[in-house]
Design a protein around this motif. Structure first.
Motif, PDB file in Angstrom:
ATOM      1  N   GLY A  68     -15.871  -7.797 -21.161  1.00  7.41           N
ATOM      2  CA  GLY A  68     -14.270  -7.547 -21.108  1.00  7.41           C
ATOM      3  C   GLY A  68     -14.218  -6.102 -20.860  1.00  7.41           C
ATOM      4  O   GLY A  68     -14.782  -5.447 -21.439  1.00  7.41           O
ATOM      5  N   ILE A  69     -13.065  -5.922 -19.912  1.00  3.28           N
ATOM      6  CA  ILE A  69     -12.814  -4.625 -19.498  1.00  3.28           C
ATOM      7  C   ILE A  69     -11.489  -4.228 -20.061  1.00  3.28           C
ATOM      8  O   ILE A  69     -10.401  -4.914 -19.659  1.00  3.28           O
ATOM      9  N   VAL A  70     -11.065  -2.983 -20.668  1.00  3.79           N
ATOM     10  CA  VAL A  70      -9.786  -2.417 -21.197  1.00  3.79           C
ATOM     11  C   VAL A  70      -9.583  -1.182 -20.611  1.00  3.79           C
ATOM     12  O   VAL A  70     -10.384  -0.132 -20.742  1.00  3.79           O
ATOM     13  N   PHE A  71      -8.494  -0.880 -19.562  1.00  2.00           N
ATOM     14  CA  PHE A  71      -7.993   0.567 -19.388  1.00  2.00           C
ATOM     15  C   PHE A  71      -7.129   0.965 -20.267  1.00  2.00           C
ATOM     16  O   PHE A  71      -6.179   0.428 -20.462  1.00  2.00           O
ATOM     17  N   ASP A  72      -7.306   2.215 -20.775  1.00  2.00           N
ATOM     18  CA  ASP A  72      -6.455   2.990 -21.684  1.00  2.00           C
ATOM     19  C   ASP A  72      -5.842   3.847 -20.836  1.00  2.00           C
ATOM     20  O   ASP A  72      -6.342   4.926 -20.449  1.00  2.00           O
TER      21      ASP A  72
ATOM     22  N   ALA B  67      -8.910   6.109 -19.552  1.00  2.48           N
ATOM     23  CA  ALA B  67     -10.490   5.877 -19.630  1.00  2.48           C
ATOM     24  C   ALA B  67     -10.642   4.256 -19.565  1.00  2.48           C
ATOM     25  O   ALA B  67      -9.587   3.453 -19.951  1.00  2.48           O
ATOM     26  N   LEU B  68     -11.755   3.737 -19.179  1.00  7.37           N
ATOM     27  CA  LEU B  68     -12.161   2.560 -18.908  1.00  7.37           C
ATOM     28  C   LEU B  68     -13.445   2.210 -20.137  1.00  7.37           C
ATOM     29  O   LEU B  68     -13.906   3.053 -20.363  1.00  7.37           O
TER      30      LEU B  68
ATOM     31  N   PRO C  60     -12.695 -10.809 -17.780  1.00  5.14           N
ATOM     32  CA  PRO C  60     -11.205 -10.164 -17.875  1.00  5.14           C
ATOM     33  C   PRO C  60     -11.012  -8.673 -17.873  1.00  5.14           C
ATOM     34  O   PRO C  60     -11.935  -8.050 -18.424  1.00  5.14           O
ATOM     35  N   VAL C  61     -10.401  -8.215 -16.993  1.00  5.04           N
ATOM     36  CA  VAL C  61      -9.849  -6.962 -16.930  1.00  5.04           C
ATOM     37  C   VAL C  61      -8.222  -6.746 -17.224  1.00  5.04           C
ATOM     38  O   VAL C  61      -7.465  -7.335 -16.868  1.00  5.04           O
ATOM     39  N   TYR C  62      -7.996  -5.764 -18.187  1.00  3.22           N
ATOM     40  CA  TYR C  62      -6.525  -5.450 -18.945  1.00  3.22           C
ATOM     41  C   TYR C  62      -6.339  -3.977 -18.558  1.00  3.22           C
ATOM     42  O   TYR C  62      -7.513  -3.062 -18.833  1.00  3.22           O
ATOM     43  N   LEU C  63      -5.462  -3.608 -18.360  1.00  2.00           N
ATOM     44  CA  LEU C  63      -4.757  -2.300 -18.140  1.00  2.00           C
ATOM     45  C   LEU C  63      -3.733  -2.001 -19.159  1.00  2.00           C
ATOM     46  O   LEU C  63      -2.453  -2.723 -18.651  1.00  2.00           O
TER      47      LEU C  63
ATOM     48  N   PHE D  40      -8.982 -10.259 -13.278  1.00  2.00           N
ATOM     49  CA  PHE D  40      -7.591  -9.442 -13.707  1.00  2.00           C
ATOM     50  C   PHE D  40      -6.809 -10.117 -14.341  1.00  2.00           C
ATOM     51  O   PHE D  40      -6.009 -11.097 -13.754  1.00  2.00           O
ATOM     52  N   ARG D  41      -6.101  -9.612 -15.385  1.00  3.70           N
ATOM     53  CA  ARG D  41      -5.344 -10.346 -16.476  1.00  3.70           C
ATOM     54  C   ARG D  41      -4.014  -9.776 -16.432  1.00  3.70           C
ATOM     55  O   ARG D  41      -3.073 -10.065 -17.316  1.00  3.70           O
ATOM     56  N   GLY D  42      -3.743  -8.462 -15.757  1.00  5.55           N
ATOM     57  CA  GLY D  42      -2.538  -7.913 -15.825  1.00  5.55           C
ATOM     58  C   GLY D  42      -2.770  -6.362 -16.304  1.00  5.55           C
ATOM     59  O   GLY D  42      -3.425  -5.911 -16.996  1.00  5.55           O
ATOM     60  N   ALA D  43      -1.627  -5.762 -15.729  1.00  3.30           N
ATOM     61  CA  ALA D  43      -1.357  -4.265 -15.917  1.00  3.30           C
ATOM     62  C   ALA D  43       0.012  -4.055 -16.662  1.00  3.30           C
ATOM     63  O   ALA D  43       1.062  -4.562 -15.893  1.00  3.30           O
ATOM     64  N   ARG D  44       0.022  -3.546 -17.862  1.00  5.29           N
ATOM     65  CA  ARG D  44       1.474  -3.528 -18.367  1.00  5.29           C
ATOM     66  C   ARG D  44       1.555  -2.428 -19.423  1.00  5.29           C
ATOM     67  O   ARG D  44       0.545  -1.726 -19.735  1.00  5.29           O
ATOM     68  N   ILE D  45       2.887  -2.080 -19.848  1.00 14.65           N
ATOM     69  CA  ILE D  45       2.949  -0.923 -20.726  1.00 14.65           C
ATOM     70  C   ILE D  45       3.159  -1.490 -22.067  1.00 14.65           C
ATOM     71  O   ILE D  45       3.953  -2.432 -22.345  1.00 14.65           O
TER      72      ILE D  45
END
Length: 497
Positions: free
Chosen positions: A44-48, A55-56, A119-122, A157-162
């Protein structure tokens, strides 16, 4: 051959066939053993996407789970070049382009056959929360562009959100306690258990645009909006968590500059007690007031240049911090934190990370130091002149070196006078990592999300020992041999032939 002898041979052969068949059948059914095949590794990948940088983080876990939550570890991290995505208001597509280097790194690490299932999340934090307050459409445009870039890669890709400030604070707390095995622990026997006497640590996060505090208080949370309920590894927890927008390090120091400017009168030459003597910084009004955290003055001239001149006055610097940190107007006194917000008394041990760690690490005060030593170290540092300071730290950029004094006094103000750690200072540890894993909200976010990612079905296989299998094959072959032998005898001695 006589008929009696022929019958005797056939009878003996038939009996032998029956016996070997029964033995083979028993061997095929008896003493079966099950063996669990290794579960496949999932990723799983998370972008901070923070206020000052992105950072990934690449995480991995086995396909099985413990009480519906994955056992997650950090596989890789990658710092995105450039500033945070909120800085790309003039060129939103560049925000997406900036992510490609780290996406390529993750792509190279994950096996090709598993990329589509990764899954990738931002998650964007306070920088984008501030931009959304200023201009919703600009914030949306940036999220659209980063979405396009991530969707161009072979991931799920599971979404980019605030993220909300409460989520950011709670997930940081989850990360710390997971890494310290306060939620679940691996025993010597290879089992995962819930620690019986494990106490949950609190989390202190200081970012560029916001700061968060999260912990489990002794008594139930009095204000429902400050309670964050979560379930991990089959257990439920109620955290107190609060996020203070505009109280991050960068925005706090911006508020201090604005305060000094407004109280200096009409002059554009301003003394700054938190800057070292001999240091001079020029800032345009447009840059200084380009934030919803500061209010523009009546005499606002965007192109006007303000000159801040350092005086190196540590005590005055500390006293000024109370002018930018609201420590009054609390309706639930004494259960108060910053800006009149409800906060129960701090409870237990805390990990302080992000800017807390970087500031105290530079001053040689991490992970722990007595309060008296902290105060004297900050005093000594702030009173140094700029020439001495740069000579002692030739490898540190001026934009970082200029702020350590102000950052340290700001930290002391919010920790002691805001959160009230006066009597429990020794309960705070200033940390960056636990083991090889970075402390931050992303791992906690990934742990929470694994509750929603299906686990693999059991991959157990059933079989027998090799010696038992060999014996089984021998008796089957022997039975076949006897059967062929009987057929041969009958055929050779058939009177018709």
């Amino acid at each position: 051959m006589g008929i009696q002898m022929k019958a005797l041979i056939l009878g003996a052969a038939m009996a032998a066939i029956a016996c070997t068949t029964i033995i083979a059948l028993i061997l095929s059914l008896a003493n079966h053993q099950s063996l669990d095949q290794p579960y496949s590794t999932q990723y799983g990948i998370v972008f901070d996407a923070g206020s000052t940088h992105t950072a990934l983080f690449l995480y991995q876990w086995l396909g099985n789970k413990e009480n519906n939550t994955g056992i997650v570890s950090q596989k890789q991290s990658c710092d995105v070049d450039g500033d945070g995505i909120s800085s790309y208001v003039e060129n939103p597509p560049a925000a997406g382009e900036s992510l490609k280097k780290c996406l390529d790194v993750a792509k190279a690490v994950i096996p090709e056959g598993q990329r589509k299932a990764t899954p990738v999340y931002l998650g964007a934090t306070a920088g984008m929360r501030l931009l959304r307050l200023q201009n919703q459409s600009q914030a949306d445009s940036i999220l659209v562009e980063v979405t396009k870039t991530i969707q161009s890669y072979p991931f799920d890709f599971r979404g980019a959100r605030i993220l909300s400030g409460m989520e950011e604070g709670a997930y940081g707390c989850i990360t710390i306690n997971y890494l310290l095995e306060r939620f679940i622990k691996h025993t010597f026997e290879g089992l995962w258990i819930h620690p019986k006497a494990g106490t949950i640590l609190g989390a202190l996060d200081l970012g560029g645009a916001s700061t968060q505090i999260s912990f489990i208080p002794k008594d139930p949370v009095r204000v429902p909006d400050s309670a964050f309920n979560l379930q991990l590894y089959g257990y439920k927890y109620e955290l107190y968590t609060h996020s203070y927008l505009c109280y991050g390090k960068d925005q706090a120091l911006r508020k201090l500059q604005a305060y000094l400017h407004k109280t200096a009168g009409s002059t554009q030459f301003i003394s700054h007690p938190c800057y070292h003597k001999g240091y001079i910084l020029n800032v345009t009004m447009a840059d200084l007031y380009n934030s919803p955290c500061v209010v523009k003055p009546n005499n606002f001239i965007p192109t006007a240049i303000l000159t801040f001149s350092g005086t190196g006055n540590s005590s005055l610097c500390l006293s000024l911090m109370e002018n930018i940190v609201n420590l009054t107007n609390c309706a639930l006194s004494p259960d108060c934190g910053l800006d009149g917000a409800y906060q129960p008394p701090v409870n237990g041990e805390f990990f302080a990370f992000s800017a807390y760690f970087y500031t105290f690490d530079f001053l040689g005060l991490a992970p722990k130091a007595p309060l008296t030593r902290v105060v004297s170290t900050i005093e000594t540092h702030c009173n140094k002149n700029w020439t001495t300071l740069t000579a002692e730290n030739p490898t540190i950029k001026a934009k970082y070196l200029q702020d350590y004094c102000a950052s340290a006094h700001y930290i002391m103000t919010i920790l002691l006078k805001g959160y009230k750690f006066n009597d429990t200072w020794d309960q705070i540890s200033f940390e960056k990592q636990v083991g090889d894993t970075d402390i931050g909200w992303t791992l906690g976010y990934m742990l929470n999300l694994t509750n929603m990612i299906p686990s693999e079905h059991s991959r157990a296989v059933t079989g027998v020992l090799h010696s038992q299998w060999a014996a089984q094959i021998f008796f089957i072959v022997f039975a076949l041999f006897l059967s062929l032998l009987i057929i041969g005898i009958l055929f050779v001695h058939d009177p018709k032939h």
